[in-house]
Design a protein around this motif. Sequence first.
Motif, mmCIF file in Angstrom:
data_model
loop_
_atom_site.group_PDB
_atom_site.id
_atom_site.type_symbol
_atom_site.label_atom_id
_atom_site.label_comp_id
_atom_site.label_asym_id
_atom_site.label_seq_id
_atom_site.Cartn_x
_atom_site.Cartn_y
_atom_site.Cartn_z
ATOM 1 N N ARG A 82 -12.080 7.263 4.581
ATOM 2 C CA ARG A 82 -10.619 7.203 4.649
ATOM 3 C C ARG A 82 -9.939 8.551 4.456
ATOM 4 N NH1 ARG A 82 -7.970 2.187 4.359
ATOM 5 N NH2 ARG A 82 -9.409 0.433 4.475
ATOM 6 N N GLY A 83 -10.717 9.599 4.162
ATOM 7 C CA GLY A 83 -10.146 10.927 4.060
ATOM 8 C C GLY A 83 -9.492 11.201 2.713
ATOM 9 N N ASP A 84 -8.848 12.364 2.630
ATOM 10 C CA ASP A 84 -8.145 12.754 1.417
ATOM 11 C C ASP A 84 -6.836 11.971 1.274
ATOM 12 O OD1 ASP A 84 -10.079 14.592 0.715
ATOM 13 O OD2 ASP A 84 -9.083 16.266 1.730
ATOM 14 N N LEU A 85 -6.239 12.103 0.096
ATOM 15 C CA LEU A 85 -5.005 11.393 -0.218
ATOM 16 C C LEU A 85 -3.884 11.740 0.762
ATOM 17 C CD1 LEU A 85 -3.373 9.673 -2.366
ATOM 18 C CD2 LEU A 85 -2.725 11.888 -3.343
ATOM 19 N N VAL A 86 -3.245 10.701 1.282
ATOM 20 C CA VAL A 86 -2.045 10.850 2.112
ATOM 21 C C VAL A 86 -1.032 9.820 1.602
ATOM 22 C CG1 VAL A 86 -1.016 10.760 4.410
ATOM 23 C CG2 VAL A 86 -3.372 11.605 4.118
ATOM 24 N N SER A 87 -0.012 10.294 0.903
ATOM 25 C CA SER A 87 0.994 9.398 0.328
ATOM 26 C C SER A 87 2.044 9.021 1.371
ATOM 27 C CB SER A 87 1.686 10.065 -0.871
ATOM 28 O OG SER A 87 0.758 10.389 -1.875
ATOM 29 N N ARG A 88 2.459 7.769 1.355
ATOM 30 C CA ARG A 88 3.551 7.351 2.234
ATOM 31 C C ARG A 88 4.880 7.886 1.695
ATOM 32 N NH1 ARG A 88 3.737 1.054 2.783
ATOM 33 N NH2 ARG A 88 5.381 1.628 4.279
ATOM 34 N N PRO A 89 5.814 8.224 2.555
ATOM 35 C CA PRO A 89 7.152 8.605 2.067
ATOM 36 C C PRO A 89 7.734 7.498 1.204
ATOM 37 C CG PRO A 89 6.927 9.120 4.401
ATOM 38 C CD PRO A 89 5.710 8.323 4.022
ATOM 39 N N ILE A 90 8.369 7.875 0.106
ATOM 40 C CA ILE A 90 8.849 6.868 -0.838
ATOM 41 C C ILE A 90 9.889 5.952 -0.206
ATOM 42 C CG2 ILE A 90 10.653 8.345 -1.836
ATOM 43 C CD1 ILE A 90 9.832 7.096 -4.598
ATOM 44 N N ALA A 91 10.672 6.477 0.729
ATOM 45 C CA ALA A 91 11.665 5.631 1.395
ATOM 46 C C ALA A 91 10.983 4.544 2.219
ATOM 47 C CB ALA A 91 12.574 6.478 2.277
ATOM 48 N N LYS B 236 0.845 -1.196 0.000
ATOM 49 C CA LYS B 236 0.000 0.000 0.000
ATOM 50 C C LYS B 236 0.879 1.245 0.000
ATOM 51 C CE LYS B 236 -3.684 0.228 2.708
ATOM 52 N NZ LYS B 236 -4.537 0.534 3.891
ATOM 53 N N ILE B 237 0.637 2.158 -0.962
ATOM 54 C CA ILE B 237 1.502 3.326 -1.104
ATOM 55 C C ILE B 237 0.858 4.612 -0.606
ATOM 56 C CG2 ILE B 237 2.727 2.280 -3.044
ATOM 57 C CD1 ILE B 237 1.107 4.127 -4.898
ATOM 58 N N SER B 238 -0.450 4.589 -0.352
ATOM 59 C CA SER B 238 -1.113 5.793 0.140
ATOM 60 C C SER B 238 -2.445 5.430 0.760
ATOM 61 C CB SER B 238 -1.323 6.814 -0.994
ATOM 62 O OG SER B 238 -2.214 6.297 -1.967
ATOM 63 N N GLU B 239 -3.022 6.396 1.463
ATOM 64 C CA GLU B 239 -4.358 6.274 2.024
ATOM 65 C C GLU B 239 -5.229 7.373 1.426
ATOM 66 O OE1 GLU B 239 -5.670 4.072 3.810
ATOM 67 O OE2 GLU B 239 -4.075 3.029 4.904
ATOM 68 N N GLY B 240 -6.537 7.146 1.440
ATOM 69 C CA GLY B 240 -7.473 8.189 1.072
ATOM 70 C C GLY B 240 -7.514 8.503 -0.412
ATOM 71 N N CYS B 241 -8.370 9.475 -0.762
ATOM 72 C CA CYS B 241 -8.604 9.807 -2.174
ATOM 73 C C CYS B 241 -9.098 11.240 -2.277
ATOM 74 C CB CYS B 241 -9.640 8.840 -2.753
ATOM 75 S SG CYS B 241 -10.018 9.085 -4.497
#
Length: 449
Positions: A162-171, A144-149
């Motif tokens: 799930r709320g708005d988009l929240v991307s995980r740090p790429i590292a 999973k690379i992000s949450e929300g939309c």
Amino acid sequence: MPGNNKVGFISLGCPKALVDSERILTQLRMDGYDIVPDYAGADVVVVNTCGFIDLARQESLDAIGEALHENGRVIVTGCLGAQAESITSVHPKVLAVSGPHAYEQVVGQVHEYLPPPPKTHDPFSDLVPPQGIKLTPRHYAYLKISEGCNHRCSFCIIPSMRGDLVSRPIADVLEEAERLVNAGVKELLVISQDTSAYGVDTKYQTGFWQGRPLKANMQGLCEALAEFGIWVRLHYVYPYPHVDNIIPLMAENKIVPYLDIPFQHASLPILKAMKRPAATEKSLQRIQNWRTQCPDLTIRSTFIVGFPGETEDDFQQLLDFLEQAQLDRVGCFQYSPVVGAKANELANHVADEIKQERWNRFMETQQAISTSRLANKIGKTIEVLVDSVDDQGATARSHADAPEIDGVVYIAKDEELEPGNLLKVTVTDSDAYDLYAKRGRRYPQKISN
């Protein structure tokens, strides 16, 4: 008998919810809890719910009811938990409710109603693998690379859950991927609510992994994941223009030539009512361009029939789109109202019998397309990943097949095959959904219904 630190767990819904379950289970295991597979042996039961459509809501409520009846001590989390009253009004005896990806909250609730055991260390029973607890077979895993939309589709309530988009740090994403690969995973299935929007919320902020800078966008992530040398499959891709930049990676077999794009419909008025900005002509042109660059590209999609206001002409446009697009893998849902969705307020809802009739015609059209496209693979040599082996032979998947939602490749019995094997096979036969293949001179037999 319960031993005061045993947790039962029920995971419902999509792969994104499955990843949430894996994270919760990993933390509970690290806290010293035992995870048990039955109600009788559990001191408390956690139910991770789905609430996307009414059928999923009812399945979740039924699962909660069963857990209460069989065990009595139930904690609820997940998408339906975002609407806590819809749960407590039906099942007032649940111990606690939390929403989706509320990992710390649900673990805290377990601690509250079932205090963790004293901290001791038994290397044979307490050790949690570096990749965490996984609910998938060893050879593939969801990443999973992000949450929300950020979209507000009129038929969907996911953003409210799930709320708005929240991307995980790429590292963080790449470190998890590396742990999975080191654990023997042969395929990473990249998931989110909107994979092609990865990094939008952080303005594509550059991250660092293994001492080098990486652009936190879809292309940068795919290029980095490709370096692991395993299958990387993209799910839930919205057809933004920059998706074009990923096709060369697929043409070079750096990532799996597979795109999961939920087009949802082909009629412009219906797409506008769905609040999905897209034009059928542009979609068809882009599909053609993608296939020109990458002839082996597999495109899977989902559609909704019977959306409010859908006329016979709108539906015929959808059938025409199917014929022109020649999509490889397609799912179809009959529209059903979802509590809280804006589409409920639209006029001209379609009668159930018309929805069913259109669904039947849709599936008949797509089945003929799928049968033809699979027949074109007879005689070709393809790479497959073995999922399971039994007395009849092996069940595998090709680049064109995501687990549990697409078809499979049946391979004749071979004593050397094991789950997780990657190998080349020759396609000998096909049907509407699946392929049959051989190794050497052995030919598999179709499995009769």
